[in-house]
Design a protein around this motif. Structure first.
Motif, PDB file in Angstrom:
ATOM      1  N   PHE A  57       0.834  -1.201   0.000  1.00  0.00           N
ATOM      2  CA  PHE A  57       0.000   0.000   0.000  1.00  0.00           C
ATOM      3  C   PHE A  57       0.871   1.253   0.000  1.00  0.00           C
ATOM      4  N   TRP A  58       1.917   1.241   0.831  1.00  0.00           N
ATOM      5  CA  TRP A  58       2.800   2.407   0.973  1.00  0.00           C
ATOM      6  C   TRP A  58       4.215   1.911   1.250  1.00  0.00           C
ATOM      7  N   PRO A  59       5.086   1.831   0.250  1.00  0.00           N
ATOM      8  CA  PRO A  59       6.419   1.236   0.405  1.00  0.00           C
ATOM      9  C   PRO A  59       7.263   1.790   1.551  1.00  0.00           C
ATOM     10  N   PRO A  60       7.258   3.114   1.854  1.00  0.00           N
ATOM     11  CA  PRO A  60       8.127   3.603   2.934  1.00  0.00           C
ATOM     12  C   PRO A  60       7.824   3.023   4.309  1.00  0.00           C
ATOM     13  N   VAL A  61       6.704   2.312   4.467  1.00  0.00           N
ATOM     14  CA  VAL A  61       6.367   1.765   5.777  1.00  0.00           C
ATOM     15  C   VAL A  61       7.423   0.766   6.247  1.00  0.00           C
ATOM     16  N   GLU A  62       8.213   0.232   5.317  1.00  0.00           N
ATOM     17  CA  GLU A  62       9.260  -0.711   5.703  1.00  0.00           C
ATOM     18  C   GLU A  62      10.372  -0.033   6.496  1.00  0.00           C
ATOM     19  N   MET A  63      10.400   1.296   6.506  1.00  0.00           N
ATOM     20  CA  MET A  63      11.432   2.029   7.238  1.00  0.00           C
ATOM     21  C   MET A  63      10.971   2.446   8.627  1.00  0.00           C
ATOM     22  N   VAL A  64       9.825   1.962   9.063  1.00  0.00           N
ATOM     23  CA  VAL A  64       9.281   2.390  10.344  1.00  0.00           C
ATOM     24  C   VAL A  64       8.507   1.238  10.967  1.00  0.00           C
ATOM     25  N   ASP A  65       8.411   1.227  12.289  1.00  0.00           N
ATOM     26  CA  ASP A  65       7.530   0.284  12.967  1.00  0.00           C
ATOM     27  C   ASP A  65       6.103   0.616  12.530  1.00  0.00           C
ATOM     28  N   ALA A  66       5.442  -0.313  11.861  1.00  0.00           N
ATOM     29  CA  ALA A  66       4.166  -0.015  11.199  1.00  0.00           C
ATOM     30  C   ALA A  66       2.997   0.134  12.158  1.00  0.00           C
ATOM     31  N   ARG A  67       3.146  -0.298  13.398  1.00  0.00           N
ATOM     32  CA  ARG A  67       2.021  -0.203  14.323  1.00  0.00           C
ATOM     33  C   ARG A  67       1.654   1.255  14.581  1.00  0.00           C
ATOM     34  N   GLY A  68       0.389   1.557  14.428  1.00  0.00           N
ATOM     35  CA  GLY A  68      -0.080   2.924  14.582  1.00  0.00           C
ATOM     36  C   GLY A  68      -0.106   3.708  13.287  1.00  0.00           C
ATOM     37  N   VAL A  69       0.406   3.129  12.195  1.00  0.00           N
ATOM     38  CA  VAL A  69       0.424   3.816  10.903  1.00  0.00           C
ATOM     39  C   VAL A  69      -0.865   3.493  10.145  1.00  0.00           C
ATOM     40  N   PHE A  70      -1.546   4.523   9.641  1.00  0.00           N
ATOM     41  CA  PHE A  70      -2.773   4.305   8.885  1.00  0.00           C
ATOM     42  C   PHE A  70      -2.883   5.348   7.781  1.00  0.00           C
ATOM     43  N   ALA A  71      -3.838   5.134   6.880  1.00  0.00           N
ATOM     44  CA  ALA A  71      -4.025   6.017   5.726  1.00  0.00           C
ATOM     45  C   ALA A  71      -5.437   6.575   5.738  1.00  0.00           C
ATOM     46  N   ILE A  72      -5.583   7.797   5.233  1.00  0.00           N
ATOM     47  CA  ILE A  72      -6.893   8.433   5.199  1.00  0.00           C
ATOM     48  C   ILE A  72      -7.061   9.165   3.875  1.00  0.00           C
ATOM     49  N   GLU A  73      -8.215   8.978   3.240  1.00  0.00           N
ATOM     50  CA  GLU A  73      -8.485   9.659   1.979  1.00  0.00           C
ATOM     51  C   GLU A  73      -8.509  11.170   2.198  1.00  0.00           C
ATOM     52  N   THR A  74      -8.114  11.899   1.168  1.00  0.00           N
ATOM     53  CA  THR A  74      -7.933  13.344   1.321  1.00  0.00           C
ATOM     54  C   THR A  74      -9.217  14.064   1.737  1.00  0.00           C
ATOM     55  N   GLY A  75     -10.357  13.670   1.167  1.00  0.00           N
ATOM     56  CA  GLY A  75     -11.607  14.330   1.530  1.00  0.00           C
ATOM     57  C   GLY A  75     -11.975  14.110   2.978  1.00  0.00           C
ATOM     58  N   ASN A  76     -11.736  12.902   3.472  1.00  0.00           N
ATOM     59  CA  ASN A  76     -12.033  12.601   4.866  1.00  0.00           C
ATOM     60  C   ASN A  76     -11.041  13.266   5.813  1.00  0.00           C
ATOM     61  N   PHE A  77      -9.819  13.456   5.346  1.00  0.00           N
ATOM     62  CA  PHE A  77      -8.831  14.154   6.166  1.00  0.00           C
ATOM     63  C   PHE A  77      -9.348  15.540   6.538  1.00  0.00           C
ATOM     64  N   LYS A  78      -9.894  16.254   5.598  1.00  0.00           N
ATOM     65  CA  LYS A  78     -10.428  17.593   5.869  1.00  0.00           C
ATOM     66  C   LYS A  78     -11.561  17.533   6.891  1.00  0.00           C
ATOM     67  N   GLU A  79     -12.358  16.467   6.836  1.00  0.00           N
ATOM     68  CA  GLU A  79     -13.493  16.342   7.753  1.00  0.00           C
ATOM     69  C   GLU A  79     -13.043  16.085   9.183  1.00  0.00           C
ATOM     70  N   TYR A  80     -12.022  15.237   9.354  1.00  0.00           N
ATOM     71  CA  TYR A  80     -11.594  14.841  10.688  1.00  0.00           C
ATOM     72  C   TYR A  80     -10.610  15.818  11.323  1.00  0.00           C
TER      73      TYR A  80
END
Length: 492
Positions: A461-484
């Motif tokens: 889904f997102w290649p750079p996640v291999e450079m970080v502990d993935a726990r707590g990492v999530f994705a949000i669509e741009t339209g919903n980002f503005k809402e939240y």
């Protein structure tokens, strides 16, 4: 974006009081033992111990204990501090509930103090097998934990309001423990900051964003060997002192001090019952369980264990939190600063205080979702942010019904993604180091436009996640980002 006009930052706010207590760390500190938060019963455990329905824990309008010390302003759009005079301590008598064992008819409720049934709010009502099941809110019958009312233990554990300010601070059922033996600088392991029992997500998210965008900005522990005389003869032994020195920069306002280099030793508060760290900790550290020596050996060897991490790493996140608390409280002579004084702050300014860069603010209300995505993309290379970037949520929303998206919370912005070149997402990391826990049939709650899992998004889904502990990492669509989210900030 070549040739396009850069997005202009907004006027900095006078005050931001962002932060919510990590409920997982708080409950573990209260119980004095490690819990498995991936179990389906986790939501019930949180609700029971924190005396609030699970779906109301993460929204400021319900005044849950996670927002101890702050409340919604009159407009309901930002958090404001609760004055010390309005903070109240609950006793055992306050928490006692009436005896309902003799209630057989609605009229009997008057005998336990419910005199005005017609005025009591009905929270839930539904029919089941011919029975009408009601959930009422009889506020007059007993008090529960909330943002302005709590026990003495919780007041000392997670709020900056001291009962006896003359005594040197230590958390209830906690001891300052020398963690110098835990020093393990291992470049192969990830050590992301995980928030503890203080409401300082603003600081933890800022730390993560700085470490993610430019790891060279983070200072690590140093160890010094010294010789101490044992007897009057020539025999001696070596002791190793662990310390961290970090330069912090004044940016004005609250949660600030004169620019200075702050040095702290490796003493950190641990729980007397479980030996776990009580406040900020590295994600790669297996929290010391019931046998501290055994757990330390497991962690130092890089082995897996009970906790939010998988071994290895080192304790720099906890020492940064300590250094920041020492700095803003002007506790230059004490190695035991009050960590709860870091409660509620400005995550954008914190990144500037850590890096001596300029804090830039971008509020979502005046921008489209695509504008916000474009802002993230202009600060990224290969899908990953190269400038420290954070975002913070609105204090209240009907959508805040679980622990992935939390009201009045700061998150690290790690980059953006467009899997299969279809929908575009902003990648975030939760300072609690976790997203919604698993339950039967999926997650307890879901959020429109959010891609999250207990293990985090994957590399497909997102290649750079291999450079970080993935726990707590999530994705949000741009339209919903503005809402939240209420705003985003960059240090550059």
């Amino acid at each position: 974006m070549t040739g396009s006009k850069p997005e202009q930052p907004d006027t900095p706010p006078k005050h931001l009081h962002i932060g919510a207590i990590n409920p997982f760390a708080l409950v573990e500190a209260i119980l004095g033992r490690k819990l498995d938060w991936n179990e389906a019963a986790a939501s019930h455990t949180l609700s029971s111990i924190l005396q609030t329905d699970y779906e109301e824990l993460f929204d400021m309008r319900f005044n849950s204990i996670l927002y101890a010390g702050v409340r919604l302003n009159d407009r309901g759009d930002i958090a404001e501090p609760i004055p010390a005079k309005d903070m109240h301590t609950l006793t055992e008598r306050d928490l006692v509930t009436p005896d309902f064992s003799k209630v057989e008819k609605l009229g009997d409720l008057s005998h336990v103090g419910l005199k005005d049934l017609d005025a009591i709010r009905v929270k839930h009502a539904f029919m089941s097998n011919g029975n009408l099941r009601l959930t009422l809110e009889p506020r007059s019958l007993g008090k529960t934990l909330c943002s302005s009312e709590m026990t003495t233990t919780l007041r000392e554990l997670c709020t900056p309001f001291r009962i006896n300010e003359k005594e040197e601070w230590a958390p209830p059922n906690g001891t300052w423990t020398d963690m110098g033996s835990c020093h393990r600088q291992d470049a192969t392991m990830f050590s992301n900051p995980v928030q503890g029992a203080a409401s300082n997500s603003w600081l933890i998210a800022a730390l993560m964003s700085v470490a993610w965008s430019d790891p060279s900005m983070i200072r690590h522990c140093t160890r010094r060997s010294s010789h101490d005389d044992l007897d009057h003869d020539q025999s001696s032994h070596k002791t190793k002192d662990c310390s961290l020195s970090v330069k912090l920069y004044s940016k004005g306002g609250d949660k600030d001090a004169s620019s200075a280099t702050v040095t702290v030793n490796c003493e950190l508060p641990t729980n007397n019952s479980s030996s776990q760290l009580m406040y900020c900790r590295p994600s790669s550290m297996s929290y010391m369980h019931h046998h501290p020596a055994k757990s330390l050996r497991t962690w130092l060897s890089g082995g897996s264990g009970i906790g939010s991490g998988s071994g290895g790493g080192e304790i720099w996140p906890a020492l940064y939190e300590k250094a920041f608390a020492k700095w803003i409280t002007h506790s230059s002579s004490s190695e035991h600063p009050d960590l709860t004084q870091t409660a509620h702050g400005d995550p954008v300014k914190a990144m500037a205080q850590l890096t001596d860069k300029t804090a830039q603010y971008f509020f979502t209300s005046s921008r489209r979702g695509q504008d916000l995505l474009g802002l993230v993309r202009t600060h990224c290379v290969n899908l990953r942010t190269i400038y420290p970037t954070v975002a913070w949520t609105h204090p209240s929303s009907d959508k805040f019904r679980g622990s992935t998206l939390v009201g009045n919370m700061a998150y690290s912005v790690l980059g953006w993604a467009a899997p299969q070149e279809r929908k575009q997402y902003i990648i975030l990391r939760h300072p609690w180091g976790a997203t919604e826990f698993e339950a039967r049939g999926g997650v307890v709650t879901s959020y429109p436009g959010v891609v999250a899992a207990p293990g985090g998004v994957d590399a497909k889904f997102w290649p750079p996640v291999e450079m970080v502990d993935a726990r707590g990492v999530f994705a949000i669509e741009t339209g919903n980002f503005k809402e939240y989210f209420a705003g985003m900030g960059v240090a550059k």
